[in-house]
Design a protein around this motif. Structure first.
Motif, PDB file in Angstrom:
ATOM      1  N   LYS A 235      86.091  11.045  31.361  1.00 42.00           N
ATOM      2  CA  LYS A 235      87.348  11.068  30.614  1.00 42.00           C
ATOM      3  C   LYS A 235      87.995  12.429  30.833  1.00 42.00           C
TER       4      LYS A 235
ATOM      5  N   ILE B 249      90.651  15.623  30.460  1.00 43.48           N
ATOM      6  CA  ILE B 249      91.504  16.298  29.492  1.00 43.48           C
ATOM      7  C   ILE B 249      92.756  16.840  30.172  1.00 43.48           C
ATOM      8  N   THR B 250      92.728  16.970  31.493  1.00 41.39           N
ATOM      9  CA  THR B 250      93.897  17.475  32.214  1.00 41.39           C
ATOM     10  C   THR B 250      93.839  17.075  33.673  1.00 41.39           C
TER      11      THR B 250
ATOM     12  N   ASP C  78      96.533  25.538  26.192  1.00 40.21           N
ATOM     13  CA  ASP C  78      95.648  24.553  25.571  1.00 40.21           C
ATOM     14  C   ASP C  78      94.671  23.883  26.529  1.00 40.21           C
TER      15      ASP C  78
ATOM     16  N   LYS D 120      95.342  21.914  28.760  1.00 45.06           N
ATOM     17  CA  LYS D 120      95.828  20.575  29.099  1.00 45.06           C
ATOM     18  C   LYS D 120      97.074  20.620  29.983  1.00 45.06           C
TER      19      LYS D 120
ATOM     20  N   ARG E 102      82.433  25.170  23.451  1.00 46.32           N
ATOM     21  CA  ARG E 102      82.818  24.013  24.244  1.00 46.32           C
ATOM     22  C   ARG E 102      82.740  24.343  25.738  1.00 46.32           C
TER      23      ARG E 102
ATOM     24  N   PHE F 270      83.905  23.027  29.660  1.00 45.99           N
ATOM     25  CA  PHE F 270      84.828  22.205  30.429  1.00 45.99           C
ATOM     26  C   PHE F 270      84.481  22.301  31.909  1.00 45.99           C
TER      27      PHE F 270
ATOM     28  N   THR G 114      87.138  17.688  32.729  1.00 49.66           N
ATOM     29  CA  THR G 114      86.531  16.835  31.715  1.00 49.66           C
ATOM     30  C   THR G 114      85.665  17.714  30.832  1.00 49.66           C
ATOM     31  N   GLU G 115      85.421  17.280  29.604  1.00 44.77           N
ATOM     32  CA  GLU G 115      84.577  18.074  28.715  1.00 44.77           C
ATOM     33  C   GLU G 115      83.120  17.671  28.880  1.00 44.77           C
TER      34      GLU G 115
END
Length: 337
Positions: free
Chosen positions: A27, A29-30, A87, A89, A305, A307, A325-326
């Motif tokens: 998934k 995020i950017t 951010d 993103k 977190r 990434f 993705t994270e």
């Protein structure tokens, strides 16, 4: 890069199959790419830091086909783009780092950025020189305008000492471990066919110039291709520290073979063990944006977190897009969220 057929493999070491099925898509995020040079999407080799209250991403941009209007002698080779985000993103291109020194004139690429003592230090490779490509160093107070080390290149392995290497050094990754700056690099074997990873180190209080780095991989690489999906290539090490251990996200396979991303773990930064016989992040299924590859990882830790930035395409390298993705963590290590 040229593609090479997979070499014959003997009996493989045994690894745990920690990761879930690589057929599952991450998934995102950017997604980000750069069309400013060619008019088509082309951005590779991401490296992300947090500096000056924003996120900065350094990445490779393509060679230009002609000089910009009114600019004579513009270097046409690969260069480095800089984008910023508030951010992680949405990204905005802020500028370019173009070849300046004579050794850079054929191109520069694959940046590895790190913040040390309030400055951005950028380690990056020369490009287009075959076995003579090496690692250069530059630094910046604002993350955009860089001063070159006048002694560039600052590192490449000596093939007379590291007989397993042809002496090339690319894909720089700088990581502080204790009182040392670890400089991870990829290099080819003497036949220029198999890509492997080595590491050098310099005192963290040094200038990171020529003579400061000592190759600690003279006897052997720290990671070399062994698994079928890695084919003839291990490259693009990217390191993060988590729960007292170091985790290396690395690319296996040359571009579009496909290249995919695996993980190894270490306690000292020198001896590494793969977490799985499968890639953590594989290329996407047919029809997806990254069906040709998911490659060249750039792992980024921000607070608690993690990434994972990487490059992909679905046309075997005609275009390139960056994505992230994270990553989550459990007792076995990283997993795709």
């Amino acid at each position: 890069m040229a593609l090479f057929a997979a070499r014959p493999l003997g009996a493989l070491p045994q690894y745990s199959s920690t990761f879930a099925s690589p057929a599952k898509e991450a998934k995102l995020i950017t997604k980000y790419t750069d069309t400013t040079r060619l008019g088509t999407p082309w951005a590779k080799d991401p490296s992300v830091i947090h500096f000056g209250g924003r996120f900065l991403m350094y990445y490779t941009i393509p060679a230009v086909k002609k000089n910009p209007q009114g600019v004579q002698g513009f270097p046409k080779g690969l260069a480095i783009g800089v984008a910023e985000s508030a951010d992680l993103k949405t990204w905005t291109k802020m500028g370019e780092i173009i070849p300046r020194q004579q050794i850079e004139w054929n191109g520069i690429a694959a940046p590895g950025a790190i913040v040390i003592r309030g400055k951005v230090h950028l380690f990056y490779q020369t490009y287009g020189n075959g076995p003579r490509d090496a690692i250069n160093h530059a630094w910046s107070s604002d993350g955009l305008n860089f001063e070159r080390d006048p002694g560039n290149p600052v590192f490449h392995p000596d093939p007379a000492l590291a007989k397993w290497s042809i002496g090339r050094a690319i894909d720089a990754e700088a990581f502080v471990h204790g009182d040392k700056l670890m400089l991870y690099y990829a290099t080819r074997d003497p036949a220029f066919k198999v890509q492997k990873i080595g590491v050098a180190q310099a005192p963290v209080n040094s200038a990171f110039g020529k003579g400061d780095f000592k190759n600690v991989s003279n006897d052997a690489p720290i990671l070399a291709p062994e698994l079928p999906w890695e084919r003839d290539c291990i490259e693009a090490a990217s390191i993060v520290r988590r729960n007292g251990k170091l985790y290396m996200f690395y690319a296996g396979g040359y571009n579009n073979e496909p290249q995919q991303i695996g993980v190894a773990v270490s306690t000292d930064g020198l001896k590494w063990k793969r977490l799985s016989d499968k890639p953590l992040l594989a290329n996407g299924p047919p029809g997806s944006w990254n069906s040709s590859e998911s490659g060249h990882p750039g792992v980024f830790q921000y607070g608690n977190r993690t990434f994972l930035f990487f490059q992909g395409n679905n046309d075997r390298g005609k275009t390139w897009t960056l994505a992230a993705t994270e990553i989550g963590w459990n007792r076995n290590g990283p997993y795709l969220k």
